[in-house]
Motif scaffolding. Structure first.
Motif, PDB file in Angstrom:
ATOM      1  N   ILE A 101       0.838  -1.204   0.000  1.00 32.09           N
ATOM      2  CA  ILE A 101       0.000   0.000   0.000  1.00 32.09           C
ATOM      3  C   ILE A 101       0.870   1.251   0.000  1.00 32.09           C
ATOM      4  N   MET A 102       1.922   1.271   0.804  1.00 28.03           N
ATOM      5  CA  MET A 102       2.796   2.445   0.837  1.00 28.03           C
ATOM      6  C   MET A 102       3.503   2.621  -0.496  1.00 28.03           C
ATOM      7  N   ASP A 103       3.881   1.528  -1.115  1.00 28.07           N
ATOM      8  CA  ASP A 103       4.547   1.609  -2.416  1.00 28.07           C
ATOM      9  C   ASP A 103       3.620   2.190  -3.486  1.00 28.07           C
ATOM     10  N   LEU A 104       2.316   1.930  -3.342  1.00 31.66           N
ATOM     11  CA  LEU A 104       1.340   2.422  -4.326  1.00 31.66           C
ATOM     12  C   LEU A 104       0.800   3.806  -3.977  1.00 31.66           C
ATOM     13  N   SER A 105       1.192   4.328  -2.805  1.00 33.36           N
ATOM     14  CA  SER A 105       0.672   5.638  -2.386  1.00 33.36           C
ATOM     15  C   SER A 105       1.788   6.532  -1.858  1.00 33.36           C
ATOM     16  N   ALA A 106       2.084   6.419  -0.568  1.00 32.85           N
ATOM     17  CA  ALA A 106       3.131   7.237   0.049  1.00 32.85           C
ATOM     18  C   ALA A 106       3.695   6.476   1.244  1.00 32.85           C
ATOM     19  N   PRO A 107       4.976   6.743   1.602  1.00 31.98           N
ATOM     20  CA  PRO A 107       5.637   5.975   2.679  1.00 31.98           C
ATOM     21  C   PRO A 107       5.274   6.465   4.069  1.00 31.98           C
ATOM     22  N   HIS A 108       3.988   6.423   4.365  1.00 29.67           N
ATOM     23  CA  HIS A 108       3.517   6.836   5.688  1.00 29.67           C
ATOM     24  C   HIS A 108       2.514   5.806   6.201  1.00 29.67           C
ATOM     25  N   LEU A 109       2.512   5.604   7.516  1.00 32.09           N
ATOM     26  CA  LEU A 109       1.673   4.576   8.126  1.00 32.09           C
ATOM     27  C   LEU A 109       1.056   5.130   9.400  1.00 32.09           C
ATOM     28  N   ILE A 110      -0.246   4.900   9.551  1.00 28.45           N
ATOM     29  CA  ILE A 110      -0.943   5.249  10.789  1.00 28.45           C
ATOM     30  C   ILE A 110      -1.613   3.992  11.329  1.00 28.45           C
ATOM     31  N   LEU A 112       7.408  -2.286  12.196  1.00 28.79           N
ATOM     32  CA  LEU A 112       8.595  -1.473  11.914  1.00 28.79           C
ATOM     33  C   LEU A 112       9.829  -2.336  11.685  1.00 28.79           C
ATOM     34  N   LEU A 113      10.020  -3.335  12.532  1.00 31.98           N
ATOM     35  CA  LEU A 113      11.202  -4.193  12.384  1.00 31.98           C
ATOM     36  C   LEU A 113      11.158  -4.992  11.083  1.00 31.98           C
ATOM     37  N   GLU A 114       9.970  -5.474  10.730  1.00 31.34           N
ATOM     38  CA  GLU A 114       9.864  -6.241   9.492  1.00 31.34           C
ATOM     39  C   GLU A 114       9.993  -5.342   8.266  1.00 31.34           C
ATOM     40  N   LEU A 115       9.404  -4.165   8.311  1.00 29.02           N
ATOM     41  CA  LEU A 115       9.549  -3.232   7.194  1.00 29.02           C
ATOM     42  C   LEU A 115      11.003  -2.787   7.043  1.00 29.02           C
ATOM     43  N   GLU A 116      11.704  -2.660   8.153  1.00 29.21           N
ATOM     44  CA  GLU A 116      13.136  -2.354   8.083  1.00 29.21           C
ATOM     45  C   GLU A 116      13.882  -3.488   7.392  1.00 29.21           C
ATOM     46  N   ARG A 117      13.568  -4.715   7.749  1.00 33.08           N
ATOM     47  CA  ARG A 117      14.220  -5.876   7.125  1.00 33.08           C
ATOM     48  C   ARG A 117      14.007  -5.889   5.622  1.00 33.08           C
ATOM     49  N   ARG A 118      12.860  -5.393   5.182  1.00 35.89           N
ATOM     50  CA  ARG A 118      12.515  -5.389   3.753  1.00 35.89           C
ATOM     51  C   ARG A 118      12.929  -4.093   3.049  1.00 35.89           C
ATOM     52  N   ASN A 119      13.640  -3.220   3.772  1.00 32.90           N
ATOM     53  CA  ASN A 119      14.013  -1.912   3.223  1.00 32.90           C
ATOM     54  C   ASN A 119      12.780  -1.132   2.763  1.00 32.90           C
ATOM     55  N   ALA A 120      11.728  -1.181   3.563  1.00 36.19           N
ATOM     56  CA  ALA A 120      10.477  -0.517   3.207  1.00 36.19           C
ATOM     57  C   ALA A 120       9.936   0.289   4.376  1.00 36.19           C
ATOM     58  N   LEU A 121      10.825   0.859   5.172  1.00 37.70           N
ATOM     59  CA  LEU A 121      10.384   1.617   6.343  1.00 37.70           C
ATOM     60  C   LEU A 121       9.546   2.833   5.954  1.00 37.70           C
ATOM     61  N   PRO A 122       8.492   3.109   6.710  1.00 40.61           N
ATOM     62  CA  PRO A 122       7.751   4.355   6.468  1.00 40.61           C
ATOM     63  C   PRO A 122       8.566   5.546   6.957  1.00 40.61           C
TER      64      PRO A 122
END
Length: 386
Positions: free
Chosen positions: A84-93, A107-117
């Motif tokens: 969803i962030m890749d298709l929109s913007a790198p922000h998460l609520i 957060l830890l998993e998104l960091e592992r995937r190089n996809a941190l918000p």
């Protein structure tokens, strides 16, 4: 009911909320809607269940949510959040972040995937839970805690991903009683001794309109009781006005409308939880019990659609997690013969088993400006059932 007894301090706090509720009922003409009662019982400042400081989550609380069972829930959910962030913007609520475990796991998993918000906002009404969330993030993901901020209200504008796990079920609901003589709203009054009692009055206004729109036939005898979550509909509408591009993932226990209002479910879905015991008396120890109602996911879809959101998918929790790769997350957890792997596998079974959380919990995605199919609904999409 054979429930454990609250402590004297807890009973004293509940007593203060009872006094507040009695005063409210008196000033409102000796009757309040159950939605008003539930809002006070859960959210009255300093006294309500979610604002009074009592421990709620985990083994020492009243219930256990999916993130409390295993970090694999958040690790799998990160697959959908990242898309969803890749298709929109790198922000998460995240709305209603509980103890903060889901935030840390995501957060830890998104960091592992190089996809941190770039930012992680938490919408939380409970000051006590905000403190626990801060402590959890400081303990489990201290190097990422600076990305997190706590929000006092919905943002004016937002693009990105919104996650709400078990949020809609604790929004105040109106209780409706269908009787041969008409549609009534069930509220709360006081008996001669000042105790809380059920009291019905003919439904009116938006409650009558929403109840009538369900098209349920009046019974020939007796009554049919169920809930209307008008607060949930309004909340989704507010998000629709603010979401510019992105999607909301709403995970909760519930049914499509065709199953929610079955004739056999004639007493509704309202439940209370106290120290892992479920019971049906919301007047018992106000402020010390969680009060919940199952979610009508058709109503959630309608609220989003009518407010301009696209209904991007609807499925059960098992399909959500399998589509998002929970088995792959489990496989990298530990060697299969290890105690840690076996414990984690049991948690996955509880999250996905058809007789446990896998079928009971559902997920709906509502969004704007998302043009690609979402991973969560790659297999097992039940959109047609709404």
């Amino acid at each position: 009911m054979n429930l454990p007894q609250p402590s004297p301090d807890a009973l004293e706090q509940s007593g203060r909320l009872v006094s507040r509720l009695r005063t409210l009922i008196e000033t409102e003409g000796r009757w309040i809607s159950f939605a008003t009662y539930m809002a006070e019982a859960l959210y009255a400042p300093g006294l309500g269940y979610y604002s009074g400081g009592a421990r709620k989550f985990g083994a020492g609380g009243d219930f256990i949510t999916a993130p409390e069972l295993t970090p694999l829930f958040g690790q799998a959910l990160a697959t959908q959040v990242a898309q969803i962030m890749d298709l929109s913007a790198p922000h998460l609520i995240e709305a209603g972040a509980g103890t903060g475990l889901l935030a840390a796991d995501l957060l830890l998993e998104l960091e592992r995937r190089n996809a941190l918000p770039e930012s992680y906002g938490i919408l939380e009404v409970s000051g006590e839970l905000r403190e626990r969330q801060f402590d959890t993030l400081a303990s489990k993901a201290p190097h990422l805690a600076s990305r997190v901020s706590w929000l006092d209200g919905l943002p004016e504008h937002f693009s990105g991903a919104v996650v709400a796990n078990e949020v809609l079920d604790v929004m105040p609901v109106h209780l409706i009683a269908w009787r041969p003589e008409g549609i009534f709203e069930r509220g709360v009054a006081l008996d001669a001794a000042g105790g809380f009692v059920w009291a019905d009055q003919l439904s009116s206004g938006r409650v009558a309109e929403a109840a009538g729109a369900l098209g349920l036939a009046l019974p020939f005898e007796g009554e049919y009781v169920s809930e209307l979550n008008l607060a949930g509909r309004a909340w989704i509408g507010e998000w629709a006005a603010r979401l510019e591009q992105g999607a909301m993932l709403l995970v909760d226990y519930g049914y499509p409308r065709s199953e929610y209002y079955l004739a056999s479910r004639s007493t509704g879905t309202l439940l209370c939880y106290f120290r892992h015991h479920a019971h049906g008396d919301p007047f018992l120890w106000p402020g010390l019990n969680d009060i919940t109602a199952f979610v009508d996911f058709t109503a959630a879809a309608e609220a989003g659609f009518e407010a301009g959101l696209d209904v991007l998918g609807y499925t059960d929790q098992a399909n959500l997690l399998f589509n998002c790769g929970i088995l792959e997350c489990l496989a990298r957890r530990a060697p299969e013969e290890s105690t840690d792997y076996i414990r984690a596998a049991k948690a996955v079974q509880r999250l996905t088993g058809p007789h446990e959380m896998g079928e009971l919990f559902k997920v709906i995605a509502l969004g704007k400006g998302i043009t690609q199919p979402l991973i969560s609904f790659r297999r097992g999409d039940r959109l047609h059932t709404l």
